[in-house]
Design a protein around this motif. Sequence first.
Motif, PDB file in Angstrom:
ATOM      1  N   LEU A 139       0.828  -1.203   0.000  1.00  0.00           N
ATOM      2  CA  LEU A 139       0.000   0.000   0.000  1.00  0.00           C
ATOM      3  C   LEU A 139       0.860   1.250   0.000  1.00  0.00           C
ATOM      4  O   LEU A 139       0.565   2.223  -0.730  1.00  0.00           O
ATOM      5  N   ASP A 140       1.908   1.224   0.822  1.00  0.00           N
ATOM      6  CA  ASP A 140       2.819   2.382   0.833  1.00  0.00           C
ATOM      7  C   ASP A 140       3.445   2.578  -0.542  1.00  0.00           C
ATOM      8  O   ASP A 140       3.568   3.707  -1.046  1.00  0.00           O
ATOM      9  N   THR A 141       3.817   1.429  -1.130  1.00  0.00           N
ATOM     10  CA  THR A 141       4.413   1.510  -2.469  1.00  0.00           C
ATOM     11  C   THR A 141       3.406   2.035  -3.486  1.00  0.00           C
ATOM     12  O   THR A 141       3.735   2.874  -4.349  1.00  0.00           O
ATOM     13  N   ALA A 142       2.181   1.547  -3.422  1.00  0.00           N
ATOM     14  CA  ALA A 142       1.148   2.015  -4.348  1.00  0.00           C
ATOM     15  C   ALA A 142       0.862   3.503  -4.142  1.00  0.00           C
ATOM     16  O   ALA A 142       0.674   4.259  -5.117  1.00  0.00           O
ATOM     17  N   THR A 143       0.828   3.922  -2.910  1.00  0.00           N
ATOM     18  CA  THR A 143       0.607   5.346  -2.622  1.00  0.00           C
ATOM     19  C   THR A 143       1.752   6.180  -3.172  1.00  0.00           C
ATOM     20  O   THR A 143       1.541   7.257  -3.777  1.00  0.00           O
ATOM     21  N   THR A 144       2.954   5.693  -2.944  1.00  0.00           N
ATOM     22  CA  THR A 144       4.132   6.402  -3.465  1.00  0.00           C
ATOM     23  C   THR A 144       4.084   6.457  -4.987  1.00  0.00           C
ATOM     24  O   THR A 144       4.390   7.486  -5.610  1.00  0.00           O
ATOM     25  N   THR A 145       3.682   5.325  -5.556  1.00  0.00           N
ATOM     26  CA  THR A 145       3.590   5.269  -7.017  1.00  0.00           C
ATOM     27  C   THR A 145       2.576   6.282  -7.540  1.00  0.00           C
ATOM     28  O   THR A 145       2.807   6.982  -8.551  1.00  0.00           O
ATOM     29  N   TYR A 146       1.469   6.379  -6.859  1.00  0.00           N
ATOM     30  CA  TYR A 146       0.438   7.332  -7.270  1.00  0.00           C
ATOM     31  C   TYR A 146       0.959   8.763  -7.174  1.00  0.00           C
ATOM     32  O   TYR A 146       0.755   9.590  -8.084  1.00  0.00           O
ATOM     33  N   GLU A 147       1.624   9.038  -6.073  1.00  0.00           N
ATOM     34  CA  GLU A 147       2.172  10.385  -5.894  1.00  0.00           C
ATOM     35  C   GLU A 147       3.243  10.682  -6.945  1.00  0.00           C
ATOM     36  O   GLU A 147       3.354  11.809  -7.449  1.00  0.00           O
ATOM     37  N   GLN A 148       4.018   9.668  -7.261  1.00  0.00           N
ATOM     38  CA  GLN A 148       5.052   9.852  -8.265  1.00  0.00           C
ATOM     39  C   GLN A 148       4.444  10.106  -9.648  1.00  0.00           C
ATOM     40  O   GLN A 148       4.995  10.843 -10.466  1.00  0.00           O
ATOM     41  N   LEU A 149       3.311   9.454  -9.892  1.00  0.00           N
ATOM     42  CA  LEU A 149       2.629   9.699 -11.162  1.00  0.00           C
ATOM     43  C   LEU A 149       2.151  11.146 -11.275  1.00  0.00           C
ATOM     44  O   LEU A 149       2.164  11.740 -12.365  1.00  0.00           O
ATOM     45  N   ILE A 150       1.724  11.676 -10.158  1.00  0.00           N
ATOM     46  CA  ILE A 150       1.244  13.056 -10.145  1.00  0.00           C
ATOM     47  C   ILE A 150       2.422  14.019 -10.278  1.00  0.00           C
ATOM     48  O   ILE A 150       2.336  15.038 -10.956  1.00  0.00           O
ATOM     49  N   ASN A 151       3.502  13.696  -9.615  1.00  0.00           N
ATOM     50  CA  ASN A 151       4.684  14.573  -9.634  1.00  0.00           C
ATOM     51  C   ASN A 151       5.595  14.229 -10.812  1.00  0.00           C
ATOM     52  O   ASN A 151       5.180  13.582 -11.784  1.00  0.00           O
TER      53      ASN A 151
END
Length: 546
Positions: A139-151
Motif C-alpha cells: 500500500l505504501d508503495t502504491a501510494t508512493t507510485t500514485y504520488e510519483q505519477l502526479i509529480n
Amino acid sequence: MKSTTDNNSIYTSKMKYILYLVIFCAIAFTYGCSSEQEVDETAEDINIVTSEIKIQGSLYFPSRHILSFDTNGEIGQINVSLGDNVVAGQTLMVLDPTTKMTLEQSAKQAQVNLDTATEKLNLYQTNQDNKIAAKKLALDTATTTYEQLINDHDKKVADKEKLLAAANSTLDSSKKTLANFEHSQSAKITKAEQAVKKAEQAVSAAKLKIETAEDNLSASDIVKSQSLAQAEKTQEAAVLTLQTAQDAMQTLKIGWLQTQAPFRKGSFDFDKVDRYQADIDVAQKALDKANSDLENLLDDDEDLDKIDLTNKLRVAELDLDTANNDLITAKQDLKNITDGSETLTYQERKIAVTVAEEQVEKYIRDIEDLGEKPSDLSVADSRTNIEKLTAELEELLYDPNNSEYELNAASVKLAQQQLEDALENASKATLKSPADATVYSINADLDDLINDSSIVMKLVEPQSLIFNGSLEGDYLDDITLNQNVEVHIPKLRTQPFKGLVKEIKQEPITKRGIITFPVIIEIELDANIVQDLENYHAFVLVKNAP
C-alpha cells in the motif's frame, strides 16, 4: 378379811393400768420425735440431690474433614495411622504407581498438545503479521507510485529504483539469513545421516549374527545326528564282533566234544580256548564302550553347546530389534531437520525470503509500467490499486470472521483447559491434609479399589469436640453461659473432662410431653482421639447448681 383382800386386788389392778398408760405415752412421744428427725434428714438429702444436674447427650466434632481422592484407582501408600496429628499439606495417602503414572503421563501429553496448539497459532499469527506487513508495504508503495505519477515522472522512476534497491537488499539479507540457518543445520543433517547409516549397519550386523547363530544351531543338530548314527553303527559292529567270538568258542567246544572226546583221542587245546576267550573279552569291552557312548548321547538333555548357540540367537534377535528402533528414530530425526518441522524459525525465514522476492518482482513491474512518462491510464490504475490494497489491508486487520485464527485460538484454549484438568487429576493421586488436624478414621486399606466418591479418611480438630445435650425446662435457671461443668466419657477414661457451657438455645423441644432446651458444651480434650469417639456414651454433670 375377804373384803380387804378384794380391795387390795382392785387397787393393784388400777395401778397396773396407770403404769401401762404412762409407758405407752412415753413410747408414743419417743416415736414421734424420731419420725420428725427422719423427715428432716430426708428433706436434707433431697436438697443435696437437686443441687447436681445430669445432662444426657452426644459427642460431635464440628471441625472435620471428609477426604476422598476424587478419582479411580488403588490405594498404594498409607502414610499415617489412627490418632496421628497432621499438618496442612502433609501427604496422607498415595494411589498405586500405575494410576499415578497414568495421570502424570496424561498431564505430560496435555502439555505437549498445548505446546503444539500454541506453536500452530504462533505460526499462523506470524504468517498473518507477514501478510499485513507485506500488504502495508504494498500500500505504501502504491501510494508512493500514485504520488510519483502526479509529480515528476523521473523522480518517480528514481524513487521506484530506490525501493527496488531496498527490496533487493532485503531479499539478499533474507536469503543470506536463510542460507546461514541452513548451513548451521547442515552439521545436524550430517550427524543425523551418520546416525541413520550407523543404525543401518547395526541392523545388517544383527541380521548377520542371526544368520550365523541359526547356521551354527543347525550345524550343531547335524553333528549330533551324525554322532548318534556313528554310535549306533559302532554298537552294531561291537554286537556282531562279540557274537562272532562267542560262536567261535562254542564251535570249538562242540567240535571237540563230537570228534575227540567220545573216542578219547588227543587232549583239549586250552591255549586255543584262552585265545577265543580273550577275543570275547575284547569284543565285550568294545560293546560296553559303544553302549556307554550311545547312552551319553541319548541322555544328554542339557546340550551346553546347543544352549549357548540358542542364547546367542536370542541376543542377536534382541540386537536386531534395538537396531531397528534406533534406525526408525534416526530417520525421524533426519526428517525433522530436513523438512524444517524442527523449528518455526526455518519456516519464518523461508516466508521472509518469499515476501522479499514478491516485493522485488512488484517493484520491477512497477518500474516497467511507468515507462518513459506517466499516462492517464497509469494514474487511474494506480488509484484503483491503492483502493484495492486499502480494502485488503482493512480485511486483514479487522476481519471479524477469521475462522482459521478463531479455530487455532480455540484449540489453544481447549488445550489449556485440558492441561489444567490433567494437572488437577495428577494432583489427585496424592491425598494431602487440608488443615492441621488429627486422623479420626482410615476407611481404606492398601490395594483397595476406590472411585471418585469413596471416602478414604476422616480428619478432625481435637479441640473442636463438643457435647450436644438436652436440658429439661425445670433446670433452665440452674445453668448459665460460660459455666464450668464435668463431661464424663466412661469408655474413654474414668476421670471427667473439663467442659464449658457455650450455648443454651432458647427454642424449646417438646418430646413425649417433656420440654427440653438444647445445650452446647465445649470439651477440653486432653486424651488421644480414638475411632468412633462420637459414638461413645457421654453425659454432663453440673455441680453446685444455684
